[in-house]
Design a protein around this motif. Structure first.
Motif, PDB file in Angstrom:
ATOM      1  N   SER A 101     -11.045  -7.946   8.480  1.00 37.95           N
ATOM      2  CA  SER A 101     -12.020  -8.297   7.449  1.00 37.95           C
ATOM      3  C   SER A 101     -11.451  -9.274   6.430  1.00 37.95           C
ATOM      4  CB  SER A 101     -12.482  -7.036   6.714  1.00 37.95           C
ATOM      5  OG  SER A 101     -11.413  -6.526   5.922  1.00 37.95           O
ATOM      6  N   GLY A 102     -10.140  -9.382   6.374  1.00 37.32           N
ATOM      7  CA  GLY A 102      -9.518 -10.195   5.343  1.00 37.32           C
ATOM      8  C   GLY A 102      -9.054  -9.357   4.167  1.00 37.32           C
ATOM      9  N   GLY A 103      -9.408  -8.079   4.174  1.00 36.64           N
ATOM     10  CA  GLY A 103      -8.949  -7.164   3.129  1.00 36.64           C
ATOM     11  C   GLY A 103      -7.496  -6.789   3.351  1.00 36.64           C
ATOM     12  N   LEU A 104      -6.923  -6.121   2.376  1.00 37.80           N
ATOM     13  CA  LEU A 104      -5.507  -5.773   2.419  1.00 37.80           C
ATOM     14  C   LEU A 104      -5.175  -4.861   3.598  1.00 37.80           C
ATOM     15  CD1 LEU A 104      -2.756  -5.948   1.043  1.00 37.80           C
ATOM     16  CD2 LEU A 104      -3.424  -4.011  -0.371  1.00 37.80           C
ATOM     17  N   ASP A 105      -6.008  -3.850   3.854  1.00 41.25           N
ATOM     18  CA  ASP A 105      -5.685  -2.895   4.919  1.00 41.25           C
ATOM     19  C   ASP A 105      -5.750  -3.536   6.299  1.00 41.25           C
ATOM     20  OD1 ASP A 105      -8.425  -3.153   4.651  1.00 41.25           O
ATOM     21  OD2 ASP A 105      -8.859  -1.024   4.821  1.00 41.25           O
ATOM     22  N   SER A 106      -6.859  -4.184   6.645  1.00 45.13           N
ATOM     23  CA  SER A 106      -6.966  -4.761   7.988  1.00 45.13           C
ATOM     24  C   SER A 106      -5.998  -5.931   8.172  1.00 45.13           C
ATOM     25  CB  SER A 106      -8.403  -5.196   8.298  1.00 45.13           C
ATOM     26  OG  SER A 106      -8.782  -6.304   7.526  1.00 45.13           O
ATOM     27  N   SER A 107      -5.739  -6.689   7.118  1.00 43.12           N
ATOM     28  CA  SER A 107      -4.787  -7.807   7.214  1.00 43.12           C
ATOM     29  C   SER A 107      -3.376  -7.291   7.465  1.00 43.12           C
ATOM     30  CB  SER A 107      -4.821  -8.648   5.942  1.00 43.12           C
ATOM     31  OG  SER A 107      -6.082  -9.252   5.778  1.00 43.12           O
ATOM     32  N   SER A 108      -3.004  -6.218   6.774  1.00 39.74           N
ATOM     33  CA  SER A 108      -1.671  -5.629   6.974  1.00 39.74           C
ATOM     34  C   SER A 108      -1.511  -5.131   8.399  1.00 39.74           C
ATOM     35  CB  SER A 108      -1.444  -4.471   5.996  1.00 39.74           C
ATOM     36  OG  SER A 108      -1.513  -4.916   4.677  1.00 39.74           O
ATOM     37  N   ILE A 109      -2.511  -4.415   8.896  1.00 41.66           N
ATOM     38  CA  ILE A 109      -2.457  -3.879  10.256  1.00 41.66           C
ATOM     39  C   ILE A 109      -2.371  -5.011  11.268  1.00 41.66           C
ATOM     40  CG2 ILE A 109      -3.788  -2.645  12.001  1.00 41.66           C
ATOM     41  CD1 ILE A 109      -4.810  -0.869   9.623  1.00 41.66           C
ATOM     42  N   ALA A 110      -3.198  -6.041  11.094  1.00 40.26           N
ATOM     43  CA  ALA A 110      -3.183  -7.174  12.023  1.00 40.26           C
ATOM     44  C   ALA A 110      -1.830  -7.879  12.019  1.00 40.26           C
ATOM     45  CB  ALA A 110      -4.306  -8.150  11.683  1.00 40.26           C
TER      46      ALA A 110
END
Length: 169
Positions: A101-110
């Motif tokens: 999504s571009g948010g902190l959580d999904s960006s970190s995981i990616a």
């Protein structure tokens, strides 16, 4: 098995499935079926002539952890834990797909998954729901800029984009 009972009348909740597929849904009680809810952890259901009652039989007791003394120690421990969890969840024979999504959580995981896969010379796929270029509504922002930063940084990500106008109800 509930939906196979002859007295249960329901239908698939296509909107919920769509929202879950693109990662914009956080409704732990809902299921893929309209009018059928999930019983959450630590709860049980009692049904008798007077009706239906949900009870909580267990409650998590949280203790303050004093293992780590500094913010840096906490950050290292969190990073190690995230890396282990992501590694455990990406042990697959084929590819891995991640909603981004571009948010902190999904960006970190990616980013963590991409780095782990890069070490094995493999790629990951991300899927992102974004607004159309011409979309303009006050107060509505798109995280496409942040998604692009992740893609610029991690070279082994194959990105898929679903534009909001393509989502059909």
């Amino acid at each position: 098995s509930i939906v196979t009972l002859p007295f249960v009348k329901t239908e698939v909740d296509h909107l919920l499935l769509r929202d879950e597929a693109i990662g914009i849904c956080d409704t732990p009680k809902k299921t893929a079926w309209k009018n059928i809810n999930r019983l959450l952890a630590s709860k049980y259901l009692h049904i008798d002539n007077s009706g239906v009652v949900v009870f909580q039989y267990w409650n998590l007791k949280i203790k303050r952890n004093t293992t780590f003394k500094t913010e840096e120690d906490w950050a290292k421990a969190l990073k190690n834990l995230l890396e282990k969890v992501i590694s455990d969840h990406t042990r697959v024979l084929k590819g891995v797909g991640i909603p981004l999504s571009g948010g902190l959580d999904s960006s970190s995981i990616a980013c963590i998954a991409a780095r782990q896969f890069a070490e094995r010379n493999k790629r990951i796929v991300t899927a992102s729901s974004v607004l159309d270029k011409n979309f303009s509504e006050p107060g509505v922002t798109d995280e496409l800029e942040y998604i692009k930063e992740v893609l610029k940084q991690e070279k082994n990500i194959d990105a898929l984009f679903v534009y909001h106008s393509e989502l059909k109800l």
